[in-house]
Motif scaffolding. Structure first.
Motif, PDB file in Angstrom:
ATOM      1  N   ARG A  11       0.812  -1.207   0.000  1.00  0.00           N
ATOM      2  CA  ARG A  11       0.000   0.000   0.000  1.00  0.00           C
ATOM      3  C   ARG A  11       0.851   1.266   0.000  1.00  0.00           C
ATOM      4  O   ARG A  11       1.928   1.317   0.583  1.00  0.00           O
ATOM      5  CB  ARG A  11      -0.966   0.011   1.176  1.00  0.00           C
ATOM      6  CG  ARG A  11      -0.344   0.213   2.542  1.00  0.00           C
ATOM      7  CD  ARG A  11      -1.424   0.203   3.609  1.00  0.00           C
ATOM      8  NE  ARG A  11      -0.874   0.404   4.929  1.00  0.00           N
ATOM      9  CZ  ARG A  11      -0.394  -0.562   5.691  1.00  0.00           C
ATOM     10  NH1 ARG A  11      -0.400  -1.800   5.240  1.00  0.00           N
ATOM     11  NH2 ARG A  11       0.102  -0.290   6.882  1.00  0.00           N
ATOM     12  N   THR A  12       0.285   2.278  -0.631  1.00  0.00           N
ATOM     13  CA  THR A  12       0.888   3.600  -0.688  1.00  0.00           C
ATOM     14  C   THR A  12       0.356   4.430   0.478  1.00  0.00           C
ATOM     15  O   THR A  12      -0.610   4.043   1.139  1.00  0.00           O
ATOM     16  CB  THR A  12       0.533   4.276  -2.017  1.00  0.00           C
ATOM     17  OG1 THR A  12      -0.891   4.306  -2.157  1.00  0.00           O
ATOM     18  CG2 THR A  12       1.123   3.509  -3.195  1.00  0.00           C
ATOM     19  N   PRO A  13       0.960   5.600   0.754  1.00  0.00           N
ATOM     20  CA  PRO A  13       0.540   6.402   1.911  1.00  0.00           C
ATOM     21  C   PRO A  13      -0.916   6.860   1.864  1.00  0.00           C
ATOM     22  O   PRO A  13      -1.470   7.227   2.904  1.00  0.00           O
ATOM     23  CB  PRO A  13       1.491   7.603   1.863  1.00  0.00           C
ATOM     24  CG  PRO A  13       2.676   7.141   1.096  1.00  0.00           C
ATOM     25  CD  PRO A  13       2.159   6.165   0.108  1.00  0.00           C
ATOM     26  N   GLU A  14      -1.528   6.840   0.686  1.00  0.00           N
ATOM     27  CA  GLU A  14      -2.926   7.281   0.578  1.00  0.00           C
ATOM     28  C   GLU A  14      -3.887   6.317   1.272  1.00  0.00           C
ATOM     29  O   GLU A  14      -4.975   6.705   1.685  1.00  0.00           O
ATOM     30  CB  GLU A  14      -3.348   7.411  -0.892  1.00  0.00           C
ATOM     31  CG  GLU A  14      -2.640   8.494  -1.657  1.00  0.00           C
ATOM     32  CD  GLU A  14      -1.290   8.065  -2.198  1.00  0.00           C
ATOM     33  OE1 GLU A  14      -0.494   8.943  -2.573  1.00  0.00           O
ATOM     34  OE2 GLU A  14      -1.016   6.846  -2.232  1.00  0.00           O
ATOM     35  N   VAL A  15      -3.503   5.048   1.376  1.00  0.00           N
ATOM     36  CA  VAL A  15      -4.398   4.014   1.907  1.00  0.00           C
ATOM     37  C   VAL A  15      -4.164   3.866   3.407  1.00  0.00           C
ATOM     38  O   VAL A  15      -3.093   3.437   3.837  1.00  0.00           O
ATOM     39  CB  VAL A  15      -4.178   2.673   1.193  1.00  0.00           C
ATOM     40  CG1 VAL A  15      -5.089   1.592   1.785  1.00  0.00           C
ATOM     41  CG2 VAL A  15      -4.439   2.817  -0.309  1.00  0.00           C
ATOM     42  N   VAL A  16      -5.191   4.211   4.202  1.00  0.00           N
ATOM     43  CA  VAL A  16      -5.019   4.234   5.659  1.00  0.00           C
ATOM     44  C   VAL A  16      -5.995   3.322   6.396  1.00  0.00           C
ATOM     45  O   VAL A  16      -5.936   3.220   7.623  1.00  0.00           O
ATOM     46  CB  VAL A  16      -5.135   5.676   6.204  1.00  0.00           C
ATOM     47  CG1 VAL A  16      -4.019   6.557   5.660  1.00  0.00           C
ATOM     48  CG2 VAL A  16      -6.510   6.269   5.898  1.00  0.00           C
ATOM     49  N   ALA A  17      -6.916   2.665   5.680  1.00  0.00           N
ATOM     50  CA  ALA A  17      -7.916   1.827   6.351  1.00  0.00           C
ATOM     51  C   ALA A  17      -8.515   0.845   5.353  1.00  0.00           C
ATOM     52  O   ALA A  17      -8.339   0.977   4.136  1.00  0.00           O
ATOM     53  CB  ALA A  17      -9.021   2.690   6.968  1.00  0.00           C
ATOM     54  N   VAL A  18      -9.244  -0.136   5.894  1.00  0.00           N
ATOM     55  CA  VAL A  18     -10.016  -1.085   5.087  1.00  0.00           C
ATOM     56  C   VAL A  18     -11.490  -0.752   5.283  1.00  0.00           C
ATOM     57  O   VAL A  18     -11.979  -0.677   6.410  1.00  0.00           O
ATOM     58  CB  VAL A  18      -9.724  -2.536   5.502  1.00  0.00           C
ATOM     59  CG1 VAL A  18     -10.651  -3.504   4.775  1.00  0.00           C
ATOM     60  CG2 VAL A  18      -8.260  -2.885   5.220  1.00  0.00           C
ATOM     61  N   GLY A  19     -12.189  -0.510   4.188  1.00  0.00           N
ATOM     62  CA  GLY A  19     -13.599  -0.169   4.307  1.00  0.00           C
ATOM     63  C   GLY A  19     -14.136   0.417   3.005  1.00  0.00           C
ATOM     64  O   GLY A  19     -13.344   0.756   2.119  1.00  0.00           O
ATOM     65  N   GLU A  20     -15.331   0.427   2.816  1.00  0.00           N
ATOM     66  CA  GLU A  20     -16.387   0.291   3.794  1.00  0.00           C
ATOM     67  C   GLU A  20     -16.860  -1.153   3.787  1.00  0.00           C
ATOM     68  O   GLU A  20     -17.311  -1.652   2.767  1.00  0.00           O
ATOM     69  CB  GLU A  20     -17.506   1.268   3.413  1.00  0.00           C
ATOM     70  CG  GLU A  20     -18.696   1.318   4.293  1.00  0.00           C
ATOM     71  CD  GLU A  20     -19.681   2.413   3.844  1.00  0.00           C
ATOM     72  OE1 GLU A  20     -20.760   2.478   4.431  1.00  0.00           O
ATOM     73  OE2 GLU A  20     -19.374   3.181   2.922  1.00  0.00           O
TER      74      GLU A  20
END
Length: 266
Positions: free
Chosen positions: A94-103
């Motif tokens: 993952r790149t820094p833009e991706v911070v969570a899993v959802g929705e």
């Protein structure tokens, strides 16, 4: 009313949806002027992930945009087995833009025939989130006890946000024990939402985050066809009235709550 710069965090806004295509730049400029410095955009289907990540890269200047990647239970017919492998790969590198899993989550307003499949999809995405040590953004309708049961069975401890929380105080406490924050949106602006407004007045501010769910869940004071992240300060104002504190206190604490969740490992 003036607000400190970049203090508000819209923790749930579908800015990638087509309703924003013709006016996305203008909306983001308005957000920046209103002190909305951060927006988390949850993904709902695999086909939208690449565009979502690109949106966060392109437009992360006036407003800091972050992405959550997930397979939403209301789009079951669009999800494929290969989507989970794609999600695993995206989380792994993952790149820094991706911070969570959802929705991700359970929607028991959908036909009961879909429930077992929904549960399986939720479990598999929670396991991917745990492996990646990422929080999750939960969509839960009429299924809080079932979601809490799954979180307990998997011993999921990374936490997340329960989007548009409208459960009971007991359910709220059980989510809090698992490290979850509770999303507060435009629903509290409606006078008829007496139970929800009462609950939010009682829950500690340390448990809450702000959200708009734009373009959906339009608050009572919004005009126009669609909801907008620009309405976040108005939602903060409603919560401030319920809790008898200043809008600045709402903004500061909810921002602190969300940043602590997202960057707990740092």
């Amino acid at each position: 009313m003036s607000h400190p710069p970049s203090m508000f965090f819209d923790t749930h806004c579908h800015l990638d949806f087509p309703q924003f295509d013709a006016r996305r730049d203008a909306v983001l400029e308005s957000c920046a002027r209103a002190g909305i410095g951060r927006i988390l955009i949850p993904g709902v289907t695999a086909k939208g992930w690449a565009r979502l990540i690109q949106l966060c890269r392109q437009r992360g200047k006036a407003v800091d945009l972050k992405a959550a990647l997930g397979l939403h239970p209301m789009f079951m017919e669009q999800h494929r087995e290969t989507d989970l492998e794609q999600l695993r790969q995206l989380l792994e590198k993952r790149t820094p833009e991706v911070v969570a899993v959802g929705e991700i989550g359970l929607d028991y307003l959908l036909p009961p025939a879909s429930w077992p499949e929904q549960q399986q999809l939720l479990r598999r995405q929670l396991k991917l989130a745990a492996t990646a040590s990422l929080p999750v953004v939960l969509h839960v309708r009429k299924a809080h006890d079932q979601v809490l049961k799954i979180l307990r069975e998997l011993n999921f401890t990374r936490g997340g946000v329960v989007h548009a929380f409208s459960g009971s105080e007991q359910q709220a406490l059980r989510y809090r024990e698992r490290g979850f924050l509770l999303g507060v949106g435009g629903a509290i602006s409606w006078p008829r939402a007496t139970r929800l407004r009462g609950l939010m007045s009682q829950l500690p501010l340390e448990a809450l985050v702000l959200e708009t769910d734009a373009p959906d869940m339009k608050p009572s004071f919004a005009e126009g066809q669609w909801n907008s992240p620009v309405h976040l300060p108005g939602i903060a104002g409603c919560l401030a009235e319920l809790k008898n504190v200043s809008v600045e206190q709402i903004a500061e604490q909810t921002l602190r709550n969300m940043l602590s969740l997202l960057y707990a490992d740092e």
